[in-house]
Structure formats: structure tokens, C-alpha cells
Design a protein around this motif. Structure first.
Motif, short mmCIF file in Angstrom:
data_model
loop_
_atom_site.label_atom_id
_atom_site.label_comp_id
_atom_site.label_asym_id
_atom_site.label_seq_id
_atom_site.Cartn_x
_atom_site.Cartn_y
_atom_site.Cartn_z
N UNK A 513 0.82 -1.22 0.00
CA UNK A 513 0.00 0.00 0.00
C UNK A 513 0.86 1.26 0.00
N UNK A 514 2.17 1.13 -0.22
CA UNK A 514 3.05 2.29 -0.18
C UNK A 514 3.62 2.64 -1.53
N UNK A 515 4.66 3.46 -1.53
CA UNK A 515 5.33 3.90 -2.74
C UNK A 515 6.82 3.57 -2.62
N UNK A 516 7.47 3.31 -3.77
CA UNK A 516 8.87 2.91 -3.78
C UNK A 516 9.78 4.13 -3.68
N UNK A 517 10.89 3.94 -2.96
CA UNK A 517 11.94 4.96 -2.82
C UNK A 517 13.23 4.31 -3.27
N UNK A 518 13.65 4.64 -4.51
CA UNK A 518 14.82 4.00 -5.12
C UNK A 518 15.99 4.95 -5.29
N UNK A 532 2.63 -7.76 -4.71
CA UNK A 532 4.02 -7.82 -5.10
C UNK A 532 4.71 -9.00 -4.43
N UNK A 533 5.76 -9.47 -5.08
CA UNK A 533 6.51 -10.57 -4.49
C UNK A 533 7.39 -11.25 -5.52
N UNK A 554 12.13 -18.35 -11.90
CA UNK A 554 12.24 -17.05 -11.27
C UNK A 554 11.14 -16.12 -11.74
N UNK A 555 10.22 -15.82 -10.84
CA UNK A 555 9.11 -14.92 -11.17
C UNK A 555 9.16 -13.71 -10.27
N UNK A 556 8.99 -12.53 -10.87
CA UNK A 556 8.93 -11.27 -10.14
C UNK A 556 7.64 -10.55 -10.49
N UNK A 557 7.07 -9.88 -9.50
CA UNK A 557 5.81 -9.19 -9.74
C UNK A 557 5.99 -7.93 -10.59
N UNK A 558 7.14 -7.27 -10.46
CA UNK A 558 7.37 -6.03 -11.20
C UNK A 558 8.86 -5.75 -11.25
N UNK A 559 9.23 -4.75 -12.04
CA UNK A 559 10.63 -4.47 -12.31
C UNK A 559 11.37 -3.89 -11.10
N UNK A 560 10.67 -3.29 -10.15
CA UNK A 560 11.33 -2.63 -9.03
C UNK A 560 11.29 -3.43 -7.73
N UNK A 561 10.67 -4.60 -7.73
CA UNK A 561 10.49 -5.31 -6.47
C UNK A 561 11.83 -5.65 -5.82
#
Length: 1015
Positions: A513-518, A532-533, A554-561
Motif C-alpha cells: 500500500x506504499x510507494x517505492x523509494x529508489x 508484489x513478491x 524465477x518470477x517477479x511481480x514487477x521491475x522494481x520489487x
């Protein structure tokens, strides 16, 4: 081997000699053996050895011949029997006042061969041969005269004399008797040795002795006529030692099945009527052997120790009941111990205990700070089959195991967790929770992360060795709850298929429920999905006939996870890919059949549907002078470009990579290489020739392409060495100095009929993390167009990646001409204790450079290409000065130089201070430090920082303080990530006996509690 020996006389003397039973008969002696009777004046019998293979050494004096005359010459014999000899006489004496004269003739080494004398053959004894006297402690030598060897009779022994032992094949017998070692006194005062009895049909032997060396016990005997039992009461400290008779295995090895030592202040034992034992009407070995003990009891069996107030024990059945007991046992592959305390402890069988109102802990303190408490707890040893890593054979192994119901976990005397069942191997002595983390930062808020042992939670008993399974229950206040599981395995086989098998499964998911800080311009990114996961499976299994099977998912939910949640894994670990691979190893060849499919569309990936590779390395001809190597490849390859991001901030800096062109088709190639070694004095030359033919179903222009590539080279090296033993310096820690050099050179020429840009990059050069950074780097630094100098394909091409038959990217090939020069040096000396010196490197200094004759075509106009150096100066085993560098000489080329000091003291400290200078597309000078120091037995300080002397300033800092508790490792740390504008405070708790993150300092593990004494 006969059943027994029977001897009688008028008077008998009995005593012990180093654990052996000595009997001396005098007057009208008769010896019965093999249904024969020998009459003599005196007979000495010394008996030792286990039940079933008792060694009897005899000396016979005054033997009566068949004609009635007396043989004055002492005769000796050594006979092996199943049971101890039966010796009787009306007059009993103890130890003789003087050393018996016949002791001088006692055989030392002669042992009867099994089956050497037929059961009905006539027995005889050998003439005595004088040897060194056998020491008899405690018996005073008298003034007896020892006959001189010169006066010894020289009679020839009879032909049917019992033969000495000869090497025999394994026969399932028992080990040969040996003299017992001197008594051993344990810490609790228990001693070995003493009087020996046999129980359980001869399967158990019992020795009784004083507990301490200063005060002998008081022993009373009471006869109970109603049960025909003899009750032995011992006070004042008694030690009882119960031993199993050892057995010889089929392969000739001897196996000892265990020893039990019991010490107590008071002991009551139940035996048969000893009068019946002596007259032969009752067999002592048929008794059960029951004991009751009180007062300061110490029970030892193998590595297990039990302390108790009162105890009942059955010797034969190995069962018992203990009150107010505390058991201590060691655990395989774990240096500490496990304690079990119970009001009532019942031994059901060997190594199998049942405890009531019991507590288990690995703490060594009198009042532990943590323990598992249960109403009823079972402790037992399971036998399992493992593969010996040294021999590759199946071996039996024991696994200590605990099972309980209605269990509470106590911490500091407070129950913190309840679970209806508990089951675990003590090789992993944790109580449900394997890891606790509590953090707070700007990225995730307050985080509480718990890892649980699945096998313990669900009470699973039959867990194979090498399998760990955990579940994670996490809560992140700014993101949401999360759940995951992790399975790791290392097995000798899988699904009844033998072969070393190892792998892992890691699944973790969150409703975000948050936002990414990269970092930088990505401090508030909306995730592409709320759910996500990741799911990651890596499996590798060795099969019969040199096959190997590899599987990955290998499965990822999105590019930034990964970059957001698992940054260290994102930066360092291999990519998440999905595919299967079957390999066949045949001598120096490898056949590799593989297939992989794209699962994560947001990353560039080449699908192989399928691919077949064949490698040959080191094939030789012409008396191993000519070397042939090759690589053959065939596949249907499909290069899928990465999908663009949905977020407009990321999409603005998402640029295609060089060679990232959507294409597919059949790819087939073969590369053949021939080389020959030509030594010429101290010089070594190696000419190489290589040719490749490759077909690509779709090139960068959408058309098919066939490429021919021819290459040739000449390699050269000259090793040199100079040794000067006169160089000695205690200050520099040198004892002699050897300077070793290796001059290398290689000229390489390649000609291709296709350019590098004509082919898509079917074989990627970088991982996803580097590719994602490069996409943004193209926009933020170069305005959307990447110069050729920084094209990863060009970098790999200039480094000569195309030269080898096992090149990781067959696409990278073009016209090339280069000359490689290198100088590799080692300065070595000897260090270590006198007589145990070892050769070590003092200084390592390597230089390598590449020259390009056609610099405009191959190296952007510069003749001198990539140049590197590597310098290491080891002042000692703990201190090293390090420096390395890389230089490209064209305008804007990368120039990187680093230097630092590294110190390491295993278990104490680990320190690095270094400076990194970068010039090129990025200009930066960075100071990097890391520091781990164990301040004392209880505290460890850890810290590190990265500081940029340019406009960036502080890049990040991390400081932590670890408390080494008797039960737990607790760490408090502060992390400052300037790039992500994030400050975090964290708490990490790990069991000390199962530390994974906090238990290493300076390359040495923190020992388990108690291994270095009470803390």
C-alpha cells in the motif's frame, strides 16, 4: 576356541595385575582343558579379555608325566576360551606377600589361534622361554632366583604344540584381549578398573571400584533366602562401569557398542547367591544386573551425562528411572551442548529417554534465560543413512531428536509462546523461531519480521538431514502484511534417485500500500501492481552415468520489487530466469541440452526453445603435442526486448540497450581450435588457429546472416626465478626471499565477414541490475545516445572475448588485431614456527596491457588499450596493503585507481580503509571504510561509511552494536542512506547456536555458548 578351563588345587591365591585376574594354585593341582587333565604341583593362570574371547596365560610347574615322573621345567601356554576359567580350592588366599616365581615365565604375546587345536586333540604346553619379567604392581619382589637363559633347557616342543596367532580373515569374532590401561579418574571422582562381573548372558561386563582414590567404599552383603538373591550394599562412594562386549564386523573392523559409568554415594545391587555362583550351580552371567543408586549420581553413556539424586538402572536391558534428573548431551555438527532437566526421567532403551515436567535448553547457566518446557518430552536417537563425503559410501549416522506436546517457550522466566506440538533434531536446537528482526525506516515504516521452523511447528519427525524449511510472517507498517517461505536442501538423492542434490525455494509476497523509494529522481514511485513478491527455485542434481539436471524458476511481480525489498540480492545475485538444463559429462566433453522461457516481460531476455551445446576441451593428437578444442551450438533463439515502464518518471529515462533488437530464428554455429606447445629452452611458445562458421536466422536488419570467422594467435611466456636465502629481517618478517616472474605475451589476429553491429545481442553480457542502470545512464549522462566507447559490446570486444571456444557471447566478434603484454610477479618468503615454516606471498605485483596496431579501427585511435595493475603487500598474516587500477587512454575513458589497508584477526576484528578514484564519464573520489571489532566477551561494534569528496558528500553510513548473550545475539544498528533519503533503526535477534548473520567476525565464527567455559 574352547568353552572354558577348570582348575583346582589345595590353596589358591587371587589378585589383579593391571586389570587382569591372576590365580595361583598350589598343591595337588589339576587342570582340565579339551577333555584332558594335567596334574602339576603349581599352576599360574592370568586371565583378561572380553567375554567370548578370554585370554588365559598359563605357567605350569611340576607337571606329572604319563609315566608318573615329574617334569621340573616350567611350561607355558596361552589358550583362548569363551568364558573365564573356573578355579576352586578349599583354602583361599589373597595377594601373595612376595612376587610369585612363576611370574617370570608368564607369556607376553603368544595367543592361541582360533581353531588351531581340534576339540579332541591332545593338548600339550610349550617349554618355557625366558623373557623379561611381567611387572606386577603392588607385589613385593622376593629374593627368588631367576634361572639364567644360558641354563635354560633346550627341549624341542611337541609337534602338536598350540600355534601362535596368525593373521586370519574376519570371522565375526571378538577383539583380542589387551592389558587394561591404568585407572582413569573423572572430574566427579569416578575411576575405571575394579572387580569385574558379567550379566545378560555375557553381553555386559560390570566393574565396581571406589569413587575416589583416597577412601575405599564400605561394602556389605545380605542374603535373601526367599528369592535366593545376594544384595550388595555399598556406601562411601562407588563407581560402576558397565561395558558391552565388542564385536568384529564382516569387514574386519571392531565396533564397541558403548560404555556406561555410574558414580554415586550409595549403591544397592541385586545378584544371584554368590555361594551358588562359586560352586557352579548358578551362572552369574545370566543375571539381569539391577542397581539402585542415591546421592550425587553421575551417569555417563557415550557423550551423554545425567546428574540425579536417585536412580534405578537395569544393566542388561539398559532401562531405568531417574528422579530430579538433568541430562547433558553433545550434538553432532554443533560445538555446544543441550540440557534436559526433568522431575522424572525414564530411560526406555539405550539413547531413548522419556521425561516428565521437562525443560530443554542449550544454556549452560544454572538458571537458564530461555528454555522449552513440556509436560512430557521424548528424547531419542534416530539412525539414518548418509553419504560419507570422503568415500562416497553410505554410512550410518545417529541423529538426536526431541518430541513433545503442549510446549511453552520461556524467555527470562516468562512464557512468550505456546504451541501444541514440538519436534526437532538437536542438530538445529532452536525453539520454533529462527530469526527476529525489528526495524524502522522511511521506506517501510516499522517492521516486525519473524522466521519460523516449519518442521517444529507441524511436528514433522522424519526430516532428512540437509533440509531446512522456514516460513516468514512479516509486518511493514507503511506497506502491509507479508508472508513467505524458504526451503533449502542438500541431499544425497531425491525421489529415490541417487545423486547429490541441492537447491532452494524462496517465495515471498506482500499486499503493498506504499510507494517505492529508489533514490535521486525515484523517491516516490507508484508500484506497477499492489500484489508484489517473487518466487525463486534453483535446483541442481547429479545423476548416474555423469548426468546433471538443473532447473530454475524465477518470477517477479514487477521491475522494481528486488531493488526495493532485496537490494543486496538485486546488486549481486544472478537474475531470476526460468529454464531446464540436462548435461552429460563424458571425459573431456560436455553435452548441454537446455530450454528457457521468458516470465518477466519487463526485462530483456533471450528464450531458447531449445538449445544444444557441445564442448570438447583438451583433445590431443601427435603424442599430446597438438590440442583440439571445439564448441558446437544449435538453438531456436528469440530475443525479447524489455517492456517500457508504466510510470512516466521511469519511462522518461528508459532507453533501449545496444543490440536490443527483437528478433528470432535458428542459431547454429561451430568453432574449432587447434594449438600446439613448442618449448624452446626456457621459452614456451603456443601457436593457435581457430575457425568458426555461424548462421543466424534473423540478424539486426531482419534478414538471415551467415558469418565466417577466422582467428590465429601466438602465445609466449618466460618464467624466471631467483632465490636469496641470505635476506633475513625480523622487522619485515622475512626468512629468505624468492622472486618469481612470469613474462607473457600474445599476438592475436581475427578476420570476420560480418560486423559486430549486424547481429542482435542474443547472448546478454550483463545482469538485469546493470542493464536497468545503463538504461537510465544513457539518458541522465549522455542525453539519450550511448557513445561507442561505453557500449558494453565494444568493451567486451576490446578485451578479446571472442578468442576462446567457450566465449559467453558468440555474437561478439569482429576484425581484430591486438598484442597483449603481461608481467606477473611474486616475492615469497618463509614464515612460521621453526621446523613448520610455510611459503607465503609477501608482495604480488601484476601488470597487463593491450596494444592495438590498428588503433583507429579497434581502440578509438589509441595504440595503448586497457591497462591494469594489481598490487598486494602482506606485511603479515593479518595486515595487507592493497591497490589496483584500470586505465583506458582514449578521451573520456575510464580511469579507476583504488588503494586500501586490510587487517583481519579471526574472531576479534576485521577492518578495511580504502580510497577509490574514478575519472571518465563519472568523476568521483570515494572513501570507504568497514570496521568490525569484538570489544570484549560480550560486545561487538560494527561500522562502515562511504563518503564522496565531490558534490555528493556522504553516500551512506552504518553503525551497529551486537550484544553476545549466553542464549541470543542481539544487534542494534543505524543505517543512513543519503541517496534514498532514508534513515533506519533496526533490531536483529538470532539464536547464538544458530547464528546466520551476526555470528561471524574477522572470518571466524563466534563459538557456541559454553565452549570456552562459563560466560
Amino acid at each position: 576356541m574352547s568353552e572354558s578351563i577348570r582348575a583346582s588345587g589345595n590353596t589358591i591365591y587371587r589378585w589383579q595385575i593391571d586389570g587382569a585376574e591372576a590365580s595361583l594354585l598350589e598343591g595337588d593341582c589339576v587342570l582340565h582343558h579339551h577333555e584332558q587333565a594335567i596334574h602339576a604341583e603349581r599352576i599360574l593362570i592370568v586371565t583378561d579379555g572380553p567375554r567370548g574371547r578370554v585370554r588365559n596365560r598359563l605357567v605350569i610347574e611340576g607337571r606329572v608325566r604319563p609315566d608318573g615322573s615329574v617334569d621340573p621345567t616350567p611350561r607355558t601356554a596361552t589358550w583362548t576360551t569363551v568364558r573365564d576359567p573356573s578355579v576352586q580350592a578349599p583354602n583361599y588366599r589373597g595377594k601373595p606377600a612376595q612376587r610369585p616365581f612363576l611370574m617370570e615365565f608368564l607369556p607376553l604375546d603368544s595367543i592361541e589361534a582360533v581353531g588351531a587345536t581340534p576339540p579332541h586333540a591332545e593338548s600339550s604346553v610349550d617349554q618355557v622361554q625366558f623373557t623379561q619379567p611381567v611387572p606386577d604392581p603392588g607385589v613385593t619382589d622376593g629374593a627368588s632366583t631367576i634361572p639364567s637363559p644360558a641354563l635354560a633347557p633346550t627341549l624341542t616342543p611337541p609337534t602338536n604344540t598350540i600355534a601362535p596367532l596368525q593373521p586370519l580373515p574376519p570371522s565375526g569374532g571378538l577383539p583380542l584381549a589387551t592389558d587394561s590401561p591404568p585407572p582413569i579418574v573423572f572430574e566427579d571422582g569416578a575411576t575405571t578398573g575394579g572387580t569385574q562381573f558379567f550379566f545378560g548372558g555375557g553381553s555386559k561386563s560390570v566393574e565396581i571400584d571406589a569413587r575416589g582414590a583416597s577412601h575405599p567404599p564400605i561394602i556389605d552383603s545380605v542374603l535373601r533366602p526367599e528369592t535366593n538373591e545376594q544384595i550388595i550394599l555399598a556406601r562411601g562412594g562407588v563407581t560402576i562401569r558397565v561395558r558391552d562386549v565388542a564385536a568384529q564386523m564382516d569387514d574386519g573392523r571392531f565396533m564397541n557398542f558403548g560404555t556406561v559409568t555410574i558414580s554415586a554415594d550409595r549403591v544397592v545391587g541385586w545378584l544371584p547367591n554368590l555361594s551358588n555362583v562359586f560352586d557352579g550351580s548358578t551362572d552369574l552371567s545370566a543375571a539381569e544386573g539391577e542397581l539402585y543408586l542415591e546421592g550425587d549420581i553421575v551417569f555417563r553413556q557415550g557423550d551423554n551425562v545425567i546428574y540425579a539424586d536417585s536412580m534405578f538402572y537395569n544393566v542388561t536391558r539398559e532401562t531405568g528411572m531417574v528422579l530430579d534428573a538433568e541430562a547433558i548431551t553433545t550434538v553432532p555438527e554443533y560445538q555446544g551442548v543441550v540440557r534436559l532437566k526433568a522431575e522424572v526421567l525414564q530411560q526406555v532403551a539405550r539413547g531413548n529417554y522419556r521425561a516428565f515436567d521437562a525443560a530443554v535448553t542449550s544454556s549452560r547457566m544454572g538458571v537458564p534465560r530461555y528454555w522449552l518446557q513440556s509436560e512430557q518430552l521424548e528424547f531419542f536417537e534416530r539412525t539414518r543413512t548418509l553419504i560419507d563425503p570422503r568415500t562416497g559410501l553410505l554410512v550410518a549416522d545417529k541423529d538426536p531428536f526431541v518430541r513433545s506436546n503442549n510446549s511453552f517457550v520461556f524467555l527470562g522466566g516468562i512464557p512468550i509462546f505456546y504451541w501444541p506440538q514440538f519436534s526437532t533434531s538437536l542438530e538445529r536446537p532452536v525453539f520454533y523461531v529462527t530469526d527476529i528482526k525489528i526495524n524502522n525506516d522511511s521506506n517501510f515504516g516499522t517492521q516486525v519480521m519473524l522466521d519460523w521452523d516449519v518442521f517444529q511447528l507441524f511436528g514433522i519427525d522424519n526430516v532428512p538431514k540437509g533440509v531446512d524449511w522456514e516460513i516468514s510472517t512479516d509486518y511493514l507498517s507503511d506497506r502491509g502484511p507479508a508472508f513467505g517461505t524458504q526451503l533449502e536442501y542438500n541431499l544425497p538423492g531425491l525421489f529415490s534417485i541417487p545423486g547429490r542434490t541441492r537447491g532452494m525455494l524462496d517465495v515471498w509476497g506482500i499486499r503493498d500500500s506504499g510507494r517505492d523509494r529508489l533514490g535521486l529522481d525515484r523517491l516516490s514511485l507508484e508500484p506497477e501492481t499492489k500484489n508484489r513478491g517473487r518466487a525463486l527455485l534453483r535446483h541442481r542434481q547429479q545423476l548416474a552415468n555423469d548426468y546433471e539436471f538443473i532447473a530454475q524458476t524465477g518470477w517477479l511481480s514487477d521491475r522494481n520489487f528486488l531493488e526495493q525489498y532485496l537490494e543486496n540480492e538485486w546488486d549481486n545475485d544472478p537474475d531470476h530466469v526460468t529454464g531446464l538444463r540436462l548435461r552429460k559429462y563424458h571425459h573431456n566433453q560436455l553435452f548441454d541440452l537446455s530450454a528457457n522461457a521468458q516470465v518477466n516481460d519487463f526485462f530483456q531476455e533471450t528464450e531458447r526453445l531449445p538449445a544444444l551445446n557441445h564442448y570438447l576441451f583438451g583433445g590431443t593428437f601427435l603424442q599430446e603435442r597438438l590440442t583440439w578444442q571445439m564448441h558446437n551450438h544449435a538453438s531456436y533463439s528469440k530475443l525479447n526486448v524489455a517492456d517500457a515502464p508504466d510510470d512516466p518518471v521511469q519511462a522518461a529515462n528508459h532507453f533501449p540497450l545496444p543490440g536490443e533488437v527483437a528478433s528470432d530464428g535458428v542459431v547454429a554455429s561451430t568453432r574449432q581450435e587447434l594449438s600446439i606447445g613448442l618449448p624452446l629452452g626456457p621459452f614456451n611458445f603456443r601457436p593457435i588457429a581457430s575457425v568458426e562458421a555461424a548462421h543466424y536466422g534473423e540478424a539486426a536488419d531482419g534478414q538471415s546472416l551467415t558469418r565466417l570467422l577466422g582467428q590465429a594467435g601466438l602465445q609466449f611466456n618466460l618464467p624466471m626465478v631467483r632465490i636469496d636465502p641470505t635476506i633475513q629481517s625480523s622487522l619485515l618478517n622475512m626468512r629468505g626471499l624468492a622472486h618469481k616472474l612470469d613474462w607473457t605475451a600474445e599476438y592475436w589476429y581475427a578476420d570476420s565477414d560480418a560486423d559486430l553491429d549486424e547481429l542482435p545481442l542474443y547472448d546478454r553480457l550483463d545482469d538485469n541490475a546493470q542493464e536497468q542502470f545503463r538504461r537510465r545512464f544513457i539518458g541522465t549522462t549522455f542525453g539519450g545516445t550511448l557513445p561507442g566507447e561505453f557500449d558494453p559490446r565494444t568493451y567486451a570486444f576490446r578485451q578479446g572475448i571472442q578468442r576462446g571456444v567457450s566465449s559467453p557471447s558468440d555474437v561478439i566478434a569482429d576484425d581484430l588485431q591486438q598484442l597483449r603484454l603481461g608481467l606477473h610477479q611474486r616475492f615469497q618468503t618463509k614464515r612460521g614456527l621453526p621446523g613448520r615454516e610455510r611459503i607465503v606471498d609477501v608482495v604480488q605485483l601484476d601488470f597487463d596491457t593491450i596494444l592495438f596496431p590498428k588503433s583507429d579501427r579497434d581502440n578509438f585511435g589509441e595504440t595503448v588499450g586497457p591497462t591494469t595493475y594489481d598490487f598486494r603487500y602482506h606485511l603479515g598474516d593479518r595486515y595487507s596493503i592493497l591497490s589496483d587500477g584500470y586505465i583506458d587512454f582514449f578521451d573520456g575513458g575510464l580511469r579507476s585507481i583504488s588503494a586500501g589497508l586490510r587487517t583481519s584477526r579471526p574472531g576479534v576484528s576485521d577492518t578495511y580503509v580504502g580510497l577509490l578514484s574514478l575519472e571518465g564519464p563519472i568523476s568521483s573520489t570515494v572513501l570507504r571504510t568497514t570496521y568490525d571489532y569484538r570489544m570484549n566477551e560480550k560486545w561487538i561494534f560494527s561500522g562502515g561509511m562511504t563518503y564522496d569528496f565531490g558534490n555528493t558528500g556522504s553516500v551512506g553510513q552504518s553503525y551497529g552494536l551486537t550484544r553476545i548473550g549466553e542464549s541470543l545475539l542481539l544487534r542494534v544498528n543505524i543505517n543512513v542512506d543519503t541517496g534514498r533519503d532514508n534513515i533506519g533503526v533496526g533490531f536483529l535477534i538470532e539464536p547464538r547456536f544458530f547464528a546466520r548473520n551476526l555470528g561471524n567476525i574477522g572470518g571466524g565464527l563466534i563459538p557456541p555458548p559454553g565452549i570456552e567455559g562459563l560466560e
